[in-house]
Write a protein that holds these residues in place. Structure first.
Motif, PDB file in Angstrom:
ATOM      1  N   ARG A   1      18.269  43.900  -8.802  1.00  0.00           N
ATOM      2  CA  ARG A   1      17.617  44.299  -9.936  1.00  0.00           C
ATOM      3  C   ARG A   1      16.474  45.033  -9.889  1.00  0.00           C
TER       4      ARG A   1
ATOM      5  N   LYS B   1      13.147  48.805 -17.031  1.00  0.00           N
ATOM      6  CA  LYS B   1      14.458  47.884 -16.965  1.00  0.00           C
ATOM      7  C   LYS B   1      15.129  48.208 -15.834  1.00  0.00           C
ATOM      8  N   ASP B   2      16.410  47.401 -15.547  1.00  0.00           N
ATOM      9  CA  ASP B   2      17.036  47.494 -14.282  1.00  0.00           C
ATOM     10  C   ASP B   2      17.796  48.960 -14.094  1.00  0.00           C
TER      11      ASP B   2
ATOM     12  N   GLY C   1      14.026  48.356 -10.731  1.00  0.00           N
ATOM     13  CA  GLY C   1      13.508  49.163 -11.813  1.00  0.00           C
ATOM     14  C   GLY C   1      12.167  48.996 -12.193  1.00  0.00           C
TER      15      GLY C   1
ATOM     16  N   ARG D   1      10.090  45.660  -7.017  1.00  0.00           N
ATOM     17  CA  ARG D   1      11.256  46.054  -7.807  1.00  0.00           C
ATOM     18  C   ARG D   1      11.289  47.662  -8.305  1.00  0.00           C
TER      19      ARG D   1
ATOM     20  N   GLU E   1      22.893  45.497  -8.442  1.00  0.00           N
ATOM     21  CA  GLU E   1      23.194  44.482  -9.412  1.00  0.00           C
ATOM     22  C   GLU E   1      22.339  43.145  -8.990  1.00  0.00           C
TER      23      GLU E   1
ATOM     24  N   ARG F   1      17.260  38.916  -5.587  1.00  0.00           N
ATOM     25  CA  ARG F   1      16.246  39.437  -6.498  1.00  0.00           C
ATOM     26  C   ARG F   1      14.973  39.848  -5.932  1.00  0.00           C
TER      27      ARG F   1
END
Length: 430
Positions: free
Chosen positions: A49, A54-55, A51, A226, A46, A220
């Motif tokens: 983050r 979307k996460d 993805g 990501r 979390e 992050r």
């Protein structure tokens, strides 16, 4: 195992033995609780983050790999929390978030692990006075290193009471299979130096998994990373920990001592003596199974680690079961259930379970704690051997063999192999 290189082997004629082992993971067990906590992988996911559109859900790592939490020192947890709270991505967080020069929690754990391993050996062998005089070498291995850590390791040795003036600490850069190379060097020190004349001589082998340098990557992920599993998986599955092992001559017996249960609190538990005798190294063998990396370091922006996740799984599945079979063969065994323990390197719980199934290992033969502490790199084998040694029940009918099947990064390549041990009961009264 298939490879372009020949198997490197250290045979039973070496006559060295593992006398005692201790592993400590922050947040795990009676000793580890002092040094950190078990951080849920959902909390780490979390914060990153990851993805595409979307996460990903926080449960992603536990669902896919079986790792629910990772052992984390207070120092690393504090730096990671600062990175998450800042809202900065990795590159910016690496520059902006203050971190201590070194991981004092890890060094304190290493001192404690050294002392516990040496105390167990002394209680079993009656060599208490030899802690500082009979040390023949100190070999430390880890996947990464820096100047503060190199000097701290020597201070740990002094604090553990085994400082010997003029004896260097030898630091090897090697990952999950580093114990192979440490044992080979320990054999040399015990057989080809003045230590060969000292029946109490021992070599101290230590290992550590230190994630403080990469704590900012629990923050992050940059936009370009990501969606790339290989970029962010490392910091969600690796845990911290330390290991210490005493290796000595195999032809020196030990006093029998009381058996202490291990259980969850027994790993790194100072109050538990180990059963009488020691574990002779019957055979070790390893080979290069991939001439390229699976886990590697990147320094663009801030320091970070990357994993070739699919390649890790494929190499593990094709190499580890065969390594275990060779270990069985070297003990003269055909079936895994003739062992006391089968120790399979803990890349993740699902890979360990797959290897155990391939080997038709019965329930209870393969111990695993990576679901709680994460994958520990080179420390993994220390945690597995500690449990194996402490659960051995000295008896005429007891199974007396342990096989370790290990795989890991060494020299920008991957090696896999086996360590075959046999229990040698009390022989000489002191």
């Amino acid at each position: 195992m298939s490879s372009d290189t020949s198997v490197l082997r250290s045979a039973a004629s070496t006559q060295i033995a593992i006398k005692s082992v201790c592993a400590i993971m922050p947040g795990y067990g009676a000793v580890g609780e002092e040094f950190g906590r078990l951080v849920p992988t959902a909390e780490i996911v979390e914060g990153i983050r990851p993805g595409r559109d979307k996460d990903l859900p926080g449960s992603f790592v536990e669902d896919k790999l079986g790792i629910a939490s990772v052992a984390t020192t207070h120092a690393t947890a504090a730096a990671a929390r600062a990175a998450v709270d800042s809202g900065l991505d990795w590159d910016a967080a690496a520059a902006a978030i203050p971190k201590p020069a070194g991981n004092a929690d890890l060094w304190a754990m290493l001192t404690r692990a050294m002392d516990i391993a040496l105390t167990r050996h002394e209680r079993a062998s009656g060599t208490g006075a030899a802690r500082a005089t009979s040390i023949a070498g100190h070999l430390h291995f880890a996947a990464n290193g820096d100047n503060p850590t190199a000097f701290a390791i020597l201070e740990c040795r002094r604090n553990a009471g085994c400082h010997k003036p003029g004896l260097p600490g030898e630091y090897m850069i090697s990952g999950c299979a580093g114990l192979f190379f440490a044992l080979r060097h320990a054999e040399f020190l015990l057989r080809h130096t003045e230590a060969r004349h000292d029946p109490d001589a021992y070599v101290l082998i230590t290992a550590a998994s230190d994630l403080l340098p990469f704590a900012h990557t629990r923050g992050r992920a940059p936009e370009g990373h990501r969606a790339d599993l290989n970029s962010w998986l490392f910091q969600t599955i690796f845990g911290e920990g330390v290991g210490a092992m005493v290796v000595g001559h195999a032809d020196v017996g030990q006093e029998s001592v009381g058996q202490a249960g291990v259980g969850r609190a027994g790993v790194g538990h100072a109050g538990g003596d180990q059963p009488g005798g020691h574990w002779r190294v019957e055979d070790t063998g390893w080979e290069t199974v991939a001439d390229d990396w699976r886990v590697s370091f990147r320094s663009d922006g801030g320091p970070r680690m990357v994993i070739r996740a699919r390649d890790v799984s494929a190499t593990f599945r094709s190499s580890v079961p065969d390594a275990a079979r060779e270990g069985l063969r070297q003990l003269g065994l055909k079936e895994a259930d003739d062992l006391h323990r089968l120790c399979i390197h803990e890349s993740n719980p699902f890979l360990v379970a797959a290897a155990a199934k391939d080997l038709e290992a019965p329930s209870g033969l393969v111990h695993s704690l990576s679901a709680e502490v994460g994958t520990l790199g080179g420390v993994s084998v220390f945690s597995l051997l500690e449990e194996a040694i402490h659960t051995n029940q000295p008896a005429s009918h007891a199974r007396d063999g342990i096989v370790c099947a290990l795989i890991g990064e060494t020299g920008d390549a991957v090696v896999a192999g086996h360590l075959a041990l046999r229990h040698i009961p009390h022989q000489v009264s002191r």
